[in-house]
Write a protein that holds these residues in place. Structure first.
Motif, PDB file in Angstrom:
ATOM      1  N   SER A   1     -17.423 -80.212  32.045  1.00  0.00           N
ATOM      2  CA  SER A   1     -16.192 -79.413  31.904  1.00  0.00           C
ATOM      3  C   SER A   1     -14.979 -80.129  32.476  1.00  0.00           C
ATOM      4  O   SER A   1     -13.850 -79.904  32.029  1.00  0.00           O
ATOM      5  N   LYS A   2     -15.190 -81.000  33.432  1.00  0.00           N
ATOM      6  CA  LYS A   2     -14.072 -81.735  34.019  1.00  0.00           C
ATOM      7  C   LYS A   2     -13.473 -82.759  33.054  1.00  0.00           C
ATOM      8  O   LYS A   2     -12.371 -83.245  33.278  1.00  0.00           O
ATOM      9  N   LEU A   3     -14.201 -83.073  31.989  1.00  0.00           N
ATOM     10  CA  LEU A   3     -13.712 -84.045  31.014  1.00  0.00           C
ATOM     11  C   LEU A   3     -12.679 -83.454  30.072  1.00  0.00           C
ATOM     12  O   LEU A   3     -11.903 -84.174  29.461  1.00  0.00           O
ATOM     13  N   ARG A   4     -12.661 -82.145  29.921  1.00  0.00           N
ATOM     14  CA  ARG A   4     -11.781 -81.523  28.939  1.00  0.00           C
ATOM     15  C   ARG A   4     -10.329 -81.573  29.400  1.00  0.00           C
ATOM     16  O   ARG A   4     -10.016 -81.867  30.564  1.00  0.00           O
ATOM     17  N   ILE A   5      -9.433 -81.257  28.458  1.00  0.00           N
ATOM     18  CA  ILE A   5      -8.011 -81.185  28.779  1.00  0.00           C
ATOM     19  C   ILE A   5      -7.808 -80.187  29.913  1.00  0.00           C
ATOM     20  O   ILE A   5      -8.235 -79.029  29.825  1.00  0.00           O
ATOM     21  N   GLY A   6      -7.185 -80.650  30.980  1.00  0.00           N
ATOM     22  CA  GLY A   6      -6.947 -79.813  32.146  1.00  0.00           C
ATOM     23  C   GLY A   6      -8.105 -79.745  33.117  1.00  0.00           C
ATOM     24  O   GLY A   6      -7.995 -79.098  34.170  1.00  0.00           O
ATOM     25  N   GLY A   7      -9.203 -80.412  32.803  1.00  0.00           N
ATOM     26  CA  GLY A   7     -10.408 -80.314  33.630  1.00  0.00           C
ATOM     27  C   GLY A   7     -10.262 -80.827  35.041  1.00  0.00           C
ATOM     28  O   GLY A   7     -11.004 -80.418  35.941  1.00  0.00           O
ATOM     29  N   LYS A   8      -9.311 -81.728  35.242  1.00  0.00           N
ATOM     30  CA  LYS A   8      -9.131 -82.311  36.575  1.00  0.00           C
ATOM     31  C   LYS A   8      -7.985 -81.666  37.354  1.00  0.00           C
ATOM     32  O   LYS A   8      -7.729 -82.045  38.499  1.00  0.00           O
TER      33      LYS A   8
ATOM     34  N   SER B   1       3.863 -70.008  20.447  1.00  0.00           N
ATOM     35  CA  SER B   1       2.880 -69.196  21.173  1.00  0.00           C
ATOM     36  C   SER B   1       1.615 -68.916  20.372  1.00  0.00           C
ATOM     37  O   SER B   1       0.506 -68.917  20.922  1.00  0.00           O
ATOM     38  N   HIS B   2       1.746 -68.665  19.076  1.00  0.00           N
ATOM     39  CA  HIS B   2       0.553 -68.389  18.276  1.00  0.00           C
ATOM     40  C   HIS B   2      -0.385 -69.596  18.256  1.00  0.00           C
ATOM     41  O   HIS B   2      -1.618 -69.442  18.335  1.00  0.00           O
ATOM     42  N   ASP B   3       0.163 -70.788  18.148  1.00  0.00           N
ATOM     43  CA  ASP B   3      -0.688 -71.989  18.122  1.00  0.00           C
ATOM     44  C   ASP B   3      -1.338 -72.237  19.480  1.00  0.00           C
ATOM     45  O   ASP B   3      -2.492 -72.675  19.554  1.00  0.00           O
ATOM     46  N   PHE B   4      -0.614 -71.966  20.567  1.00  0.00           N
ATOM     47  CA  PHE B   4      -1.216 -72.076  21.898  1.00  0.00           C
ATOM     48  C   PHE B   4      -2.343 -71.054  22.055  1.00  0.00           C
ATOM     49  O   PHE B   4      -3.392 -71.354  22.645  1.00  0.00           O
ATOM     50  N   TYR B   5      -2.129 -69.867  21.544  1.00  0.00           N
ATOM     51  CA  TYR B   5      -3.149 -68.821  21.613  1.00  0.00           C
ATOM     52  C   TYR B   5      -4.419 -69.275  20.892  1.00  0.00           C
ATOM     53  O   TYR B   5      -5.534 -69.154  21.436  1.00  0.00           O
ATOM     54  N   VAL B   6      -4.272 -69.779  19.680  1.00  0.00           N
ATOM     55  CA  VAL B   6      -5.430 -70.224  18.905  1.00  0.00           C
ATOM     56  C   VAL B   6      -6.149 -71.371  19.613  1.00  0.00           C
ATOM     57  O   VAL B   6      -7.387 -71.408  19.677  1.00  0.00           O
ATOM     58  N   ALA B   7      -5.382 -72.317  20.157  1.00  0.00           N
ATOM     59  CA  ALA B   7      -5.998 -73.424  20.883  1.00  0.00           C
ATOM     60  C   ALA B   7      -6.802 -72.904  22.077  1.00  0.00           C
ATOM     61  O   ALA B   7      -7.921 -73.364  22.345  1.00  0.00           O
ATOM     62  N   PHE B   8      -6.247 -71.939  22.779  1.00  0.00           N
ATOM     63  CA  PHE B   8      -6.895 -71.401  23.977  1.00  0.00           C
ATOM     64  C   PHE B   8      -8.132 -70.579  23.632  1.00  0.00           C
ATOM     65  O   PHE B   8      -9.180 -70.702  24.280  1.00  0.00           O
ATOM     66  N   MET B   9      -8.038 -69.747  22.602  1.00  0.00           N
ATOM     67  CA  MET B   9      -9.141 -68.844  22.265  1.00  0.00           C
ATOM     68  C   MET B   9     -10.229 -69.505  21.423  1.00  0.00           C
ATOM     69  O   MET B   9     -11.396 -69.106  21.497  1.00  0.00           O
ATOM     70  N   ASP B  10      -9.870 -70.478  20.620  1.00  0.00           N
ATOM     71  CA  ASP B  10     -10.813 -71.023  19.639  1.00  0.00           C
ATOM     72  C   ASP B  10     -11.190 -72.487  19.864  1.00  0.00           C
ATOM     73  O   ASP B  10     -12.282 -72.905  19.504  1.00  0.00           O
ATOM     74  N   MET B  11     -10.281 -73.274  20.407  1.00  0.00           N
ATOM     75  CA  MET B  11     -10.500 -74.719  20.468  1.00  0.00           C
ATOM     76  C   MET B  11     -10.845 -75.204  21.870  1.00  0.00           C
ATOM     77  O   MET B  11     -10.929 -76.399  22.118  1.00  0.00           O
ATOM     78  N   SER B  12     -11.041 -74.251  22.786  1.00  0.00           N
ATOM     79  CA  SER B  12     -11.533 -74.570  24.117  1.00  0.00           C
ATOM     80  C   SER B  12     -12.698 -73.650  24.419  1.00  0.00           C
ATOM     81  O   SER B  12     -12.887 -72.632  23.750  1.00  0.00           O
ATOM     82  N   GLY B  13     -13.496 -73.969  25.411  1.00  0.00           N
ATOM     83  CA  GLY B  13     -14.643 -73.151  25.737  1.00  0.00           C
ATOM     84  C   GLY B  13     -14.241 -71.823  26.359  1.00  0.00           C
ATOM     85  O   GLY B  13     -13.104 -71.649  26.816  1.00  0.00           O
ATOM     86  N   GLU B  14     -15.181 -70.904  26.382  1.00  0.00           N
ATOM     87  CA  GLU B  14     -14.920 -69.617  27.017  1.00  0.00           C
ATOM     88  C   GLU B  14     -14.541 -69.798  28.482  1.00  0.00           C
ATOM     89  O   GLU B  14     -13.787 -69.004  29.046  1.00  0.00           O
ATOM     90  N   ASP B  15     -15.041 -70.858  29.106  1.00  0.00           N
ATOM     91  CA  ASP B  15     -14.755 -71.091  30.516  1.00  0.00           C
ATOM     92  C   ASP B  15     -13.506 -71.933  30.753  1.00  0.00           C
ATOM     93  O   ASP B  15     -13.161 -72.224  31.894  1.00  0.00           O
ATOM     94  N   ALA B  16     -12.814 -72.335  29.680  1.00  0.00           N
ATOM     95  CA  ALA B  16     -11.569 -73.103  29.837  1.00  0.00           C
ATOM     96  C   ALA B  16     -10.468 -72.144  30.272  1.00  0.00           C
ATOM     97  O   ALA B  16     -10.133 -71.201  29.545  1.00  0.00           O
ATOM     98  N   ASP B  17      -9.880 -72.377  31.427  1.00  0.00           N
ATOM     99  CA  ASP B  17      -8.964 -71.415  32.021  1.00  0.00           C
ATOM    100  C   ASP B  17      -7.509 -71.863  31.920  1.00  0.00           C
ATOM    101  O   ASP B  17      -7.146 -72.636  31.023  1.00  0.00           O
ATOM    102  N   LEU B  18      -6.693 -71.416  32.839  1.00  0.00           N
ATOM    103  CA  LEU B  18      -5.263 -71.718  32.801  1.00  0.00           C
ATOM    104  C   LEU B  18      -4.981 -73.212  32.906  1.00  0.00           C
ATOM    105  O   LEU B  18      -3.937 -73.682  32.460  1.00  0.00           O
ATOM    106  N   THR B  19      -5.907 -73.969  33.487  1.00  0.00           N
ATOM    107  CA  THR B  19      -5.703 -75.417  33.582  1.00  0.00           C
ATOM    108  C   THR B  19      -5.559 -76.041  32.193  1.00  0.00           C
ATOM    109  O   THR B  19      -4.821 -77.010  32.014  1.00  0.00           O
ATOM    110  N   PHE B  20      -6.276 -75.486  31.229  1.00  0.00           N
ATOM    111  CA  PHE B  20      -6.211 -75.990  29.857  1.00  0.00           C
ATOM    112  C   PHE B  20      -4.806 -75.832  29.296  1.00  0.00           C
ATOM    113  O   PHE B  20      -4.215 -76.769  28.752  1.00  0.00           O
ATOM    114  N   LEU B  21      -4.239 -74.648  29.416  1.00  0.00           N
ATOM    115  CA  LEU B  21      -2.895 -74.383  28.907  1.00  0.00           C
ATOM    116  C   LEU B  21      -1.849 -75.161  29.693  1.00  0.00           C
ATOM    117  O   LEU B  21      -0.877 -75.674  29.129  1.00  0.00           O
TER     118      LEU B  21
END
Length: 521
Positions: free
Chosen positions: A43-50, A454-474
């Motif tokens: 999970s640390k490898l993903r965008i925002g993981g660090k 905002s709609h594209d950020f929403y889709v990226a957050f809900m669909d293109m990241s894992g369920e456990d990807a949190d605010l660090t991703f955004l």
């Protein structure tokens, strides 16, 4: 009395059981620890993981995750349709009513780096403002779609009969119904998208038709200036602090039939941007990228490249480079124009014209279309637009990462144009899980009535990241948009400072509204 020999046997058995139990527990604990570490490392490898969140950010992140998990788990556990991944044409109403979208709207998102000038200002403004002006005419084409044009007086002989929009509105039984009809005639939104647009080819035909509908309305000089100002207003209202806009830069016209050149367009964009930043100092600004069409003749592209070189040299802090746009599947690949695109490098001394190529916006593999990715890399593209096919080309993906070439991902655009149906299967999701240099943008958001970003950020957050990807991703996506922009180092530093101030205000505001019992220290 127990025999000593039996006692020894009993004690040995007990010891063996204890050792076996302890050993088993140790193996289990070791396994679970290794499992936990493996998942954490992944999970640390993903965008925002660090990224490490402060305590107040963590509080807001937990609130985001509560809302995200609620939506995901409701679908998983109840085996119901997962609406965030359904066609945007159908899921938009539900997304619009979600708490998460409202939070993402409030969040400072940095910059939008992949936008097209004729399709980013809302259709509501276009109808309620531009079409209310003098000299605006409309005609209905053979395909039942309305074309708009600004004339001092309309042509008397035309295949399409022109009528004054003001007159037509005055004759309508309801002004609101008339305006709604105009808007629906422009919008790509459809209640049955799979029937209306069965495949990529059909939606592209309708998409391209939109630009013909509005070109001669938007590019009328007085409207064009106000239209761009409104673009900046709408992006700022959506908490975007900076934009980069692609456009031909030419074609702005006056009532006397004067058609202005590319430099006029660049100057107009620059002047409006300067005025806007002066009026709204919390907005960083904008830059433009000149674009040509992939269905043009080579000689025209060469002329455009030369013009782009001139404008980039004269306005180095505003006109940032050149791109080729249009349906990659239907028009010419980059290789078709290779001599023209290499022209800057043949000069003495060579001129480094920055390129921002659309490349690999396709589901096909091993074709001229996805081979555009190779040419974009070899032509030293500053960024790559879409790059949808990149995950099918490991060597190219490796080079893109090594050269740190950011990919401009436009989730809703990819879905609307039939590249992906379920955004959870978007090919960029795997690259985002590996912290690839990616920015999220919105492409032609107005045509399908999406918010500026905002709609594209929403889709990226809900669909293109894992369920456990949190605010660090955004948060990382917002940071990426500044880091990978065409701004200078000093401009990025200033933009980052402004964004950090807005981010802290956002965190504080969410806590105060949604967690009033929590006392900020």
């Amino acid at each position: 009395m127990i025999c000593p020999r039996h006692l020894r046997v009993f004690i040995s058995v007990v010891i063996c059981i204890l050792i076996s139990t302890t050993s088993g527990r140790s193996i289990y604990n070791d396994y679970m620890q290794q499992r936990k570490q493996l998942i954490q490392d992944d999970s640390k490898l993903r965008i925002g993981g660090k990224l490490v969140l402060r305590s107040d950010e963590k509080l807001v992140s937990d609130f985001f995750m509560k809302e995200k998990t609620k939506i995901i788990e409701s679908s998983r556990q109840n085996l119901t349709l997962y609406m965030p991944a359904v066609s945007f044409f159908l899921s938009k109403p539900q997304i619009d009513n979600s708490t998460l979208l409202k939070l993402i709207q409030r969040m400072p998102k940095g910059g939008a780096l992949h936008l097209h000038d004729m399709s980013v200002t809302s259709l509501d403004w276009l109808i309620k403002n531009a079409t209310y002006r003098d000299n605006v005419y409309m005609c209905v084409g053979d395909d039942s779609l309305i074309n708009f044009h600004v004339f001092k007086s309309p042509p008397k002989h035309s295949d399409c009969v022109w009528h004054s929009v003001k007159d037509e509105r005055a004759k309508a039984a309801s002004v609101d119904d008339f305006d709604l009809m105009l808007k629906r005639n422009l919008s790509l939104l459809a209640t049955d998208p799979l029937t209306t647009y069965p495949d990529n080819a059909h939606i592209w035909i309708r998409f391209a038709r939109y630009f013909l509908q509005v070109y001669n309305l938007i590019f009328y000089a007085p409207i064009f200036k106000d239209y761009y100002w409104r673009t900046l207003e709408e992006f700022r209202a959506d908490n975007v602090q900076y934009i980069e806009l692609r456009g031909a830069m030419s074609g702005v016209f006056d009532l006397d039939h004067t058609v202005h050149n590319e430099e006029f367009g660049v100057q107009l964009y620059q002047n409006v941007t300067t005025e806007f930043v002066q009026a709204y100092p919390d907005f960083v600004g904008a830059k433009v990228i000149m674009s040509g069409s992939r269905n043009s003749k080579a000689v025209k592209i060469l002329d455009q490249v030369k013009t782009a070189m001139y404008l980039n040299q004269k306005y180095p802090d505003f006109m940032m480079g050149y791109d080729l746009v249009g349906n990659e599947a239907a028009y010419n690949p980059l290789l078709f124009y290779i001599n023209e695109l290499l022209y800057p490098a043949t000069q003495s001394p060579p001129y480094k014209l920055p390129y921002f190529f659309h490349a690999g916006e396709t589901n096909w593999e091993g074709t001229d279309i996805d081979d555009n990715l190779a040419d974009a890399i070899l032509l030293n593209a500053t960024r790559i637009g879409h790059g949808y096919a990149l995950n099918k080309h490991p060597k190219l993906a490796q080079l893109v990462r090594a050269k740190n070439i950011p990919v401009e991902v436009n989730p809703i655009s990819n879905q609307v144009l039939h590249l992906v149906s379920d955004q959870r299967n978007h090919p960029m999701a795997s690259l985002m899980a590996d912290n690839f240099p990616i920015v999220i943008s919105s492409d032609d958001c107005a045509t399908w009535e999406a918010l500026p970003l905002s709609h594209d950020f929403y889709v990226a957050f809900m669909d293109m990241s894992g369920e456990d990807a949190d605010l660090t991703f955004l948060k990382q996506l917002a940071i990426n948009s500044i880091r990978y922009s065409a701004m200078s180092h000093s401009e990025k530093h200033k933009a980052m400072k402004l964004w950090e101030t807005k981010w802290d205000m956002f965190i504080k505001g969410v806590i105060e509204e949604y967690m009033p019992s929590y006392h900020l220290k």
